[in-house]
Design a protein around this motif. Structure first.
Motif, PDB file in Angstrom:
ATOM      1  N   ARG A  89       5.973 -10.897  -0.121  1.00 54.28           N
ATOM      2  CA  ARG A  89       5.897  -9.703  -0.954  1.00 54.28           C
ATOM      3  C   ARG A  89       4.459  -9.213  -1.131  1.00 54.28           C
ATOM      4  O   ARG A  89       4.191  -8.016  -1.138  1.00 54.28           O
ATOM      5  CB  ARG A  89       6.531 -10.015  -2.321  1.00 54.28           C
ATOM      6  N   GLY A  90       3.529 -10.137  -1.236  1.00 60.00           N
ATOM      7  CA  GLY A  90       2.137  -9.777  -1.461  1.00 60.00           C
ATOM      8  C   GLY A  90       1.479  -9.061  -0.296  1.00 60.00           C
ATOM      9  O   GLY A  90       0.415  -8.457  -0.461  1.00 60.00           O
ATOM     10  N   GLN A  94       2.983  -2.756  -3.273  1.00 53.62           N
ATOM     11  CA  GLN A  94       4.126  -2.521  -4.154  1.00 53.62           C
ATOM     12  C   GLN A  94       3.777  -1.405  -5.143  1.00 53.62           C
ATOM     13  O   GLN A  94       2.943  -1.579  -6.030  1.00 53.62           O
ATOM     14  CB  GLN A  94       4.490  -3.808  -4.903  1.00 53.62           C
ATOM     15  N   LEU A  95       4.427  -0.255  -4.979  1.00 49.69           N
ATOM     16  CA  LEU A  95       4.197   0.869  -5.885  1.00 49.69           C
ATOM     17  C   LEU A  95       5.079   0.719  -7.116  1.00 49.69           C
ATOM     18  O   LEU A  95       6.292   0.581  -7.003  1.00 49.69           O
ATOM     19  CB  LEU A  95       4.513   2.190  -5.189  1.00 49.69           C
ATOM     20  N   GLU A  96       4.468   0.744  -8.279  1.00 50.78           N
ATOM     21  CA  GLU A  96       5.193   0.705  -9.545  1.00 50.78           C
ATOM     22  C   GLU A  96       5.159   2.115 -10.128  1.00 50.78           C
ATOM     23  O   GLU A  96       4.202   2.524 -10.765  1.00 50.78           O
ATOM     24  CB  GLU A  96       4.556  -0.310 -10.492  1.00 50.78           C
ATOM     25  N   LEU A  97       6.226   2.888  -9.904  1.00 48.04           N
ATOM     26  CA  LEU A  97       6.213   4.319 -10.216  1.00 48.04           C
ATOM     27  C   LEU A  97       6.820   4.664 -11.566  1.00 48.04           C
ATOM     28  O   LEU A  97       6.820   5.837 -11.940  1.00 48.04           O
ATOM     29  CB  LEU A  97       6.947   5.098  -9.121  1.00 48.04           C
ATOM     30  N   SER A 238      19.488   3.287 -13.555  1.00 50.48           N
ATOM     31  CA  SER A 238      20.070   2.267 -12.681  1.00 50.48           C
ATOM     32  C   SER A 238      19.042   1.683 -11.718  1.00 50.48           C
ATOM     33  O   SER A 238      19.240   0.584 -11.198  1.00 50.48           O
ATOM     34  CB  SER A 238      21.241   2.847 -11.889  1.00 50.48           C
ATOM     35  N   VAL A 239      17.950   2.409 -11.450  1.00 53.13           N
ATOM     36  CA  VAL A 239      16.898   1.888 -10.568  1.00 53.13           C
ATOM     37  C   VAL A 239      15.633   1.579 -11.355  1.00 53.13           C
ATOM     38  O   VAL A 239      14.577   1.341 -10.769  1.00 53.13           O
ATOM     39  CB  VAL A 239      16.584   2.876  -9.419  1.00 53.13           C
ATOM     40  N   ARG A 240      15.730   1.578 -12.679  1.00 52.41           N
ATOM     41  CA  ARG A 240      14.555   1.372 -13.518  1.00 52.41           C
ATOM     42  C   ARG A 240      13.878   0.029 -13.241  1.00 52.41           C
ATOM     43  O   ARG A 240      12.661  -0.061 -13.121  1.00 52.41           O
ATOM     44  CB  ARG A 240      14.940   1.470 -14.996  1.00 52.41           C
ATOM     45  N   GLN A 241      14.666  -1.039 -13.159  1.00 51.84           N
ATOM     46  CA  GLN A 241      14.082  -2.362 -12.961  1.00 51.84           C
ATOM     47  C   GLN A 241      13.371  -2.454 -11.618  1.00 51.84           C
ATOM     48  O   GLN A 241      12.277  -3.028 -11.525  1.00 51.84           O
ATOM     49  CB  GLN A 241      15.154  -3.438 -13.064  1.00 51.84           C
ATOM     50  N   GLY A 246       8.169  -2.836  -8.721  1.00 51.63           N
ATOM     51  CA  GLY A 246       7.380  -2.413  -7.563  1.00 51.63           C
ATOM     52  C   GLY A 246       8.249  -2.314  -6.323  1.00 51.63           C
ATOM     53  O   GLY A 246       9.083  -3.195  -6.065  1.00 51.63           O
ATOM     54  N   MET A 247       8.068  -1.224  -5.587  1.00 54.12           N
ATOM     55  CA  MET A 247       8.835  -0.995  -4.368  1.00 54.12           C
ATOM     56  C   MET A 247       7.889  -0.574  -3.251  1.00 54.12           C
ATOM     57  O   MET A 247       6.777  -0.092  -3.501  1.00 54.12           O
ATOM     58  CB  MET A 247       9.903   0.079  -4.597  1.00 54.12           C
TER      59      MET A 247
END
Length: 356
Positions: A89-90, A94-97, A238-241, A246-247
């Motif tokens: 993952r690192g 990872q964008l946290e929007l 529904s996609v908040r988490q 981060g996506m």
């Protein structure tokens, strides 16, 4: 440096009442991966785009801030230089929007019926297996064999733009993911988005796509030469988490004769009309979403330029869609009353200092 290339790969896109075959000339070749720059809160961030699909390293343009993407390519935004992908993952950026706004300039270069220029987020890497592409890719339709939440910021061609939320619950699987999703649509026969100057957004020219994750909703808008169009996804909880965790930003360009879910009307099931390349550039992420609508805004500050018969301002939704200053006259005239004291308008390079 000798090139080492993987074989061609077929990907199958199920769901949405269709099955699409995306054939990728997936020669993954060794070689230097150029840096790709995005901006976060105004500061440049140098990252990498994985050359997973297409057989070549990405073609970086616009001084490092643009990606000229060839047909049937897909790239992931990565924190480290990788020749393919990674199970770690690192290694991905990872964008946290959640609570933020993301903007991108899109030049479709004639990509019309049957084409799909996609700018989206997925919860990579897959926790299960590398998948059929051996790249740890996952999405809400199980492309490559792995499932995970997906936020389609932009799926677009010259006739339509969809922004779609696809939730998944753990453990991720076909049964726990929302294949079709929910969201908003521009174009498809409406005057807000299409080919030609009669449309609010003329897709023969570059435009800016902007999405603000206001929690629980998403404000979605397009801007071009002083004209804007906007819609709002009322509840994206529904996609908040996934957004909070981060996506990974993913960019792809593909096509099919079975693209009616995206562009019909006006398109029919004809062979895809896709040019050799499209360009995505000037990606920026800023903290804070667009302001909430104000039910009773006060009078415009004296330094605001005032209204004009050439600028129709209903698109601002009471200031809710005034997050991105595109430098146009109409943005300045329409959004000035909703800005904070000290804000500087970009219109024609004039710094119109807003005071109270």
């Amino acid at each position: 440096l000798a090139q080492v290339c993987a074989p061609q790969l077929d990907l199958f896109f199920p769901g949405r009442a269709r099955t699409t075959v995306m054939r990728l000339a997936s020669a993954v070749c060794a070689g230097a991966v150029p840096q790709f720059t995005i901006h976060e809160d105004g500061a440049p961030v140098d990252l990498f785009l994985s050359p997973t699909d297409g057989g070549n390293v990405p073609e970086i343009v616009s001084g490092g801030s643009g990606l000229k993407m060839s047909f049937n390519q897909r790239f992931y935004l990565m924190q480290t230089e990788k020749q393919h992908s990674s199970p770690n993952r690192g290694d991905f950026h990872q964008l946290e929007l959640l609570g933020k706004t993301i903007n991108v300039t899109i030049d479709l270069n004639g990509a019309s019926c049957g084409c799909n220029v996609a700018f989206y987020l997925v919860s990579m890497p897959s926790a299960d297996a590398p998948g059929s592409g051996n790249d740890w890719y996952c999405d809400a339709n199980g492309v490559g064999g792995n499932w995970c939440p997906e936020v389609d910021l932009v799926e677009v061609n010259q006739n339509s733009w969809h922004a779609t939320m696809h939730s998944c619950s753990k453990p991720y699987s076909s049964g726990s993911c929302d294949h079709g999703g929910y969201g908003v649509k521009f174009g498809q026969g409406k005057q807000d988005f299409g080919i030609g100057s009669e449309f609010t957004i003329d897709t023969t020219k570059p435009f800016v796509a902007s999405l603000s994750f206001t929690d629980p909703g998403v404000a979605v808008s397009a801007h071009q030469e002083g004209r804007s169009t906007a819609q709002h996804i009322q509840d994206a909880s529904s996609v908040r988490q996934a957004l909070s965790d981060g996506m990974v930003l993913t960019m792809s360009y593909w096509g099919s004769s079975d693209m009616g879910w995206l562009d019909s009307p006006p398109c029919a099931s004809d062979p895809a009309q896709c040019p050799a390349s499209v360009t995505l550039s000037d990606i920026s992420v800023s903290s804070g979403s667009t302001p909430s609508p104000s039910p009773s805004p006060g009078p415009a500050p004296s330094s605001c330029p005032g209204s004009s018969s050439t600028c129709e301002c209903s698109w601002t939704q009471g200031g809710a869609m005034c997050g991105l200053d595109d430098g146009s006259e109409c943005f300045c005239r329409c959004c000035c009353p909703f800005k904070e004291p000290g804000y500087l308008c970009k219109w024609h390079g004039e710094l119109l200092d807003i005071v109270v």
